[in-house]
Design an enzyme around this catalytic site. Structure first.
Site, mmCIF file in Angstrom:
data_model
loop_
_atom_site.group_PDB
_atom_site.id
_atom_site.type_symbol
_atom_site.label_atom_id
_atom_site.label_comp_id
_atom_site.label_asym_id
_atom_site.label_seq_id
_atom_site.Cartn_x
_atom_site.Cartn_y
_atom_site.Cartn_z
ATOM 1 N N HIS A 127 2.147 2.126 -3.208
ATOM 2 C CA HIS A 127 1.215 3.116 -3.746
ATOM 3 C C HIS A 127 1.760 4.532 -3.652
ATOM 4 O O HIS A 127 1.011 5.490 -3.837
ATOM 5 C CB HIS A 127 -0.128 3.024 -3.016
ATOM 6 C CG HIS A 127 -0.854 1.731 -3.268
ATOM 7 N ND1 HIS A 127 -2.090 1.444 -2.732
ATOM 8 C CD2 HIS A 127 -0.516 0.642 -4.001
ATOM 9 C CE1 HIS A 127 -2.477 0.231 -3.121
ATOM 10 N NE2 HIS A 127 -1.525 -0.266 -3.889
ATOM 11 N N ASP A 151 0.866 -1.177 0.000
ATOM 12 C CA ASP A 151 0.000 0.000 0.000
ATOM 13 C C ASP A 151 0.903 1.227 0.000
ATOM 14 O O ASP A 151 2.001 1.177 -0.528
ATOM 15 C CB ASP A 151 -0.950 -0.029 1.204
ATOM 16 C CG ASP A 151 -2.258 0.706 0.933
ATOM 17 O OD1 ASP A 151 -2.199 1.936 0.755
ATOM 18 O OD2 ASP A 151 -3.330 0.073 0.897
#
Length: 470
Positions: A323, A300
């Site tokens: 991310h 993430d």
């Protein structure tokens, strides 16, 4: 009795005066004592005073008192006085239980409290007992975790502690989470609560064993989901440093920092490429947090900046896969606190889905994100190098009320896999204001043309602009 630090200072000055006096005056005893001023730096007690000139006559007079005599009588009396000063100071230091310039560190070894490395037996209680002993100790304390693998369930290191100096946790082994999700009823696996003064270091590993519990994460389909436990959860922590630690495969966030002040992280390696919601670090409601010289490979956000964060610096961080580095998500809850004062500089993002991102939920309550600087950043095959998304995570048609302003993107260069290298999608209700671009140089990995897209954004630009600014 004089304070111990003052006595140490007297002794150190006395030794210096004896050394200089004898070396300079032995051949010429007729020289006046106060003519032997010396300039010297004293690293052994640098904290007591800045380097200065020591007038041997005045120092001897101050600490022991001498009469003004000439020639050899003065030489002998001064030497005798200095010797007595040293003896007095050293005896006093001994009586006070101190050693010149050195503090005694007491070590609390988790093995002595029942920790069992290399077995299936949990060592949770042994770690808590070792912490409790160190926390209740009123002098400098160190917790030693020797090499080996230690199984732990939920472990809470609770403060406040008695010592006025930070507690050191020397992690040389590997901490491994128990693979039973019911063992973690709260937000953290290893938690630090109300601790003022902490150093976590040692080169060891914190293994969350997330691969055993990621199947229970339903946050993609359940908006009311509960995140799995963070490997390290800090709340109400002040004056802390975490360095030279490897975190792998967290259940939820690798590190979650909230309601804290003056926390520094450097030389970390965080690795979990497959797990959902395994942010490398999430910061919220905290002031003065600094992250540097670290590597994040996550499933993430590498680092996410949540509500109430201020004065956060991210420097020399390598992120990817993951991310990217994100502000947000903001606006998910009511009455969120503002984000103000973020510096992201000298960072490299490799193969991430986003580069530097600001994300807010639509239909949010009012709040602000301002004073954000993204500087000297390299993008390598990044999908969305520069992105503001104020329609994140919802299909609602109501605009976000998070005001984004005073954002600077400076010296950002590298490659993208997307034809849209700059994508600013701001709120129609509170447009982005004072967004500045200085020297942006982004190109497509296949040499395709790249572009910028801006909606509801007031943008200024100077210097090189590739793609062309909106």
């Amino acid at each position: 009795m004089a304070h111990q630090e003052n006595l140490v200072k007297i002794a150190q000055e006395g030794f210096t005066m004896v050394e200089e006096f004898y070396s300079r005056s032995r051949s010429r005893p007729e020289r006046l004592l106060h003519e032997n001023s010396v300039q010297k730096t004293y690293p052994a007690w640098r904290s007591f005073a800045a380097p200065k000139t020591i007038d041997t006559y005045q120092a001897a007079k101050k600490y022991g008192g001498i009469v003004v005599l000439d020639g050899r009588r003065k030489y002998c009396i001064a030497s005798t006085v200095l010797f007595l000063i040293l003896c007095s100071a050293l005896v006093s230091c001994h009586a006070a239980g101190g050693r010149a310039g050195r503090a005694v560190v007491t070590t609390f070894n988790v093995l002595r409290y029942g920790a069992k490395p290399g077995s299936k037996q949990e060592s949770t209680q042994a770690f808590v007992k070792a912490w409790r002993a160190a926390c209740d100790f009123d002098r400098e304390a160190r917790i030693l975790i020797p090499p080996g693998v230690y199984k732990l369930g939920e472990t809470i290191f609770q403060g406040p502690c008695k010592s006025q100096t930070p507690i050191t946790i020397l992690l040389q082994g590997t901490l491994q989470a128990v693979s039973d999700i019911s063992a973690y009823p709260d937000k953290g696996w290893i938690s630090f609560d109300e601790v003022n003064g902490l150093l976590l270091t040692g080169g060891g590993t914190i293994d969350g064993k997330g691969q055993d519990v990621w199947k229970y994460d339903d946050c993609k389909t359940n908006p009311a989901c509960t995140h799995l436990a963070s490997s390290i959860y800090m709340t109400k922590v002040r004056n802390a440093k975490v360095k030279s630690i490897h975190l792998i495969n967290s259940m939820g966030f690798h590190m979650h920092i909230t309601n804290s002040y003056l926390v520094r992280f450097h030389s970390l390696k965080i690795t979990s490429e497959d797990g959902p919601n395994t942010d490398g670090m999430h910061i919220s409601k905290s002031n003065t947090v600094k992250i540097s010289r670290s590597i994040f490979r996550t499933g993430d956000d590498c680092i996410s900046i949540g509500q109430g964060s201020s004065n956060v610096t991210i420097n020399q961080v390598t992120c990817g896969p993951g991310h990217g580095i994100s502000v947000g998500s903001l606006g998910k809850r009511e009455n969120e606190l503002d984000v103000q004062g973020l510096i992201v500089k000298n960072c490299t993002l490799v193969g991430t889905t986003n580069g530097v991102r600001i994300k807010t939920f639509p239909a949010s309550g009012p709040s602000k994100a301002s004073g954000l600087l993204f500087k000297d950043i390299i993008m390598q095959n990044v999908k969305n190098p520069i992105i503001i998304d104020q329609n994140y995570g919802s299909d609602s048609t109501k605009p976000s009320l998070v005001k984004i302003s005073d954002v600077v993107y400076q010296n950002i260069r590298g490659t993208t896999i997307s034809p849209v290298a700059v994508n600013l999608q701001c709120s129609s209700q509170v447009p982005c204001k004072n967004i500045q671009f200085h020297n942006i140089n982004l190109r497509h990995i296949s040499n395709e043309r790249v572009s910028s897209t801006c909606t509801n954004a007031v943008v200024q630009h100077t210097g090189l602009q590739s793609p062309l600014a909106c």
